[in-house]
Design a protein around this motif. Structure first.
Motif, PDB file in Angstrom:
ATOM      1  N   ILE A  24       7.159   7.971 -14.236  1.00 41.51           N
ATOM      2  CA  ILE A  24       6.822   6.642 -13.734  1.00 41.51           C
ATOM      3  C   ILE A  24       5.574   6.099 -14.431  1.00 41.51           C
ATOM      4  N   GLU A  25       4.921   6.903 -15.285  1.00 46.28           N
ATOM      5  CA  GLU A  25       3.747   6.444 -16.015  1.00 46.28           C
ATOM      6  C   GLU A  25       4.174   5.531 -17.162  1.00 46.28           C
ATOM      7  N   ALA A  26       3.273   4.615 -17.545  1.00 48.67           N
ATOM      8  CA  ALA A  26       3.530   3.747 -18.688  1.00 48.67           C
ATOM      9  C   ALA A  26       3.386   4.546 -19.988  1.00 48.67           C
ATOM     10  N   PHE A  27       4.346   4.436 -20.876  1.00 47.97           N
ATOM     11  CA  PHE A  27       4.267   5.129 -22.156  1.00 47.97           C
ATOM     12  C   PHE A  27       5.062   4.349 -23.185  1.00 47.97           C
ATOM     13  N   ALA A  28       4.838   4.695 -24.468  1.00 45.34           N
ATOM     14  CA  ALA A  28       5.462   3.957 -25.566  1.00 45.34           C
ATOM     15  C   ALA A  28       6.207   4.921 -26.473  1.00 45.34           C
ATOM     16  N   TRP A  29       7.182   4.381 -27.169  1.00 48.17           N
ATOM     17  CA  TRP A  29       7.915   5.135 -28.174  1.00 48.17           C
ATOM     18  C   TRP A  29       7.289   4.862 -29.542  1.00 48.17           C
ATOM     19  N   GLN A  30       7.218   5.916 -30.363  1.00 50.98           N
ATOM     20  CA  GLN A  30       6.751   5.753 -31.740  1.00 50.98           C
ATOM     21  C   GLN A  30       7.854   6.206 -32.688  1.00 50.98           C
ATOM     22  N   ALA A  31       8.129   5.363 -33.679  1.00 50.69           N
ATOM     23  CA  ALA A  31       9.147   5.680 -34.677  1.00 50.69           C
ATOM     24  C   ALA A  31       8.569   5.474 -36.074  1.00 50.69           C
TER      25      ALA A  31
END
Length: 302
Positions: A24-31
């Motif tokens: 439920i925490e805010a997180f981002a994807w890195q590509a």
């Protein structure tokens, strides 16, 4: 391809599928893409935010009485607690089982459909806060279906102002149980006389009338037609005008007032009803009796 050859081609759209652990925490994807040099040839700089998982909420669904009758108007209490780390619950919705119909101030809101009815719960309705230990509590008045749905579960989910689901919960629900009625009369052909019925109903049901439907080949009559009959407020009833919502057209039915028939016993009232019947010589269409309870507004309550 051969070692060292590109594994992706420019100008094409690729889809990557993988397993991940929801949070439920805010997180981002890195590509990143690489071409063998020390630095990536391209990157999104971890600017693609992922959709957070919805928190698991606790939902309690409690009928006001232990026995919930089919095709009846009943009150249900719901208590909802927010999940760990969940954002403040503002927009709350309830998904009822199929066949249930919401009532508001005695009037139906919507109708029976093939899907689950969705009820939006205003922030001002009920008491308490979903984020507190006691949760948020509110009640709904609903018309139950004619039989227990195949899927009895109730669902609740919360959304933020943008419509994203921030939490959800499930309750296993409850089964519907018909009113237990004791019916006594001589089981003999061409009998003309009385049939006695008795049943116990919680006071909270506020039963005022009983709709008594006899088997198809029986003849049922109101008391009072003979000199020694006990007094009773009774009349034939077919519901052709739709006075009792959800009951349909009723055949071979009497509407008997319960104002003189009840005896209080704790939180319940014991009712006894007597009507006249004539039995057929041969029964070919069954012995099923049906007793329905109405409140003073002609709503089915049992």
């Amino acid at each position: 391809g051969t070692p060292g050859s590109p594994v992706i081609a420019a100008g094409r759209v690729y889809r990557l599928r993988s397993w991940c652990r929801a949070t439920i925490e805010a997180f981002a994807w890195q590509a990143d893409t690489e071409d063998g040099r020390p630095q990536p040839s391209n990157t999104n700089d971890a600017q693609t935010m992922a959709s957070p998982a919805a928190a698991l909420m606790t939902a309690t669904v409690t009928p006001f009485t232990s026995r919930v009758p089919p095709a009846s108007l009943v009150k249900i209490e719901l208590r909802v607690r927010a999940g760990p780390g969940q954002a403040k619950v503002t927009d709350l919705k309830v998904l009822m089982p199929e066949g249930f119909v919401l009532f508001d101030r005695g009037e139906a809101v919507g109708s029976v459909s093939d899907g689950r009815p969705i009820v939006s719960v205003a922030t001002s309705y009920g008491s308490g806060d979903a984020a507190d230990g006691d949760g948020r509590k509110f009640s709904l008045e609903v018309l139950t279906p004619a039989s227990t749905p195949a899927d009895k579960r109730w669902f609740v989910f919360a959304q933020d102002q943008g419509g994203a689901v921030t939490g959800w919960g499930m309750n296993p629900g409850f089964s519907l149980q018909s009113l237990p009625v004791r019916i006594s009369y001589p089981s003999i052909p061409l009998y003309k006389g009385w049939v006695a019925m008795s049943f116990t109903v919680p006071v909270v049901r506020q039963g005022k009338f009983a709709l008594v439907t006899a088997p198809p080949e029986f003849l049922i009559k109101c008391p009072g037609q003979e000199k020694d009959d006990p007094p009773a407020v009774c009349e034939p009833f077919d519901n052709m005008l739709g006075q009792v919502e959800g009951a349909g057209v009723l055949l071979n039915t009497l509407n008997v007032s319960l104002t003189m028939a009840g005896i209080s016993e704790g939180l319940n009232i014991i009712y006894s009803v007597m009507v006249r019947i004539e039995t057929p010589e041969v029964v070919s269409r069954g012995f099923q009796w049906n007793v329905r309870l109405l409140n003073e507004k002609s709503r089915l309550v049992g």
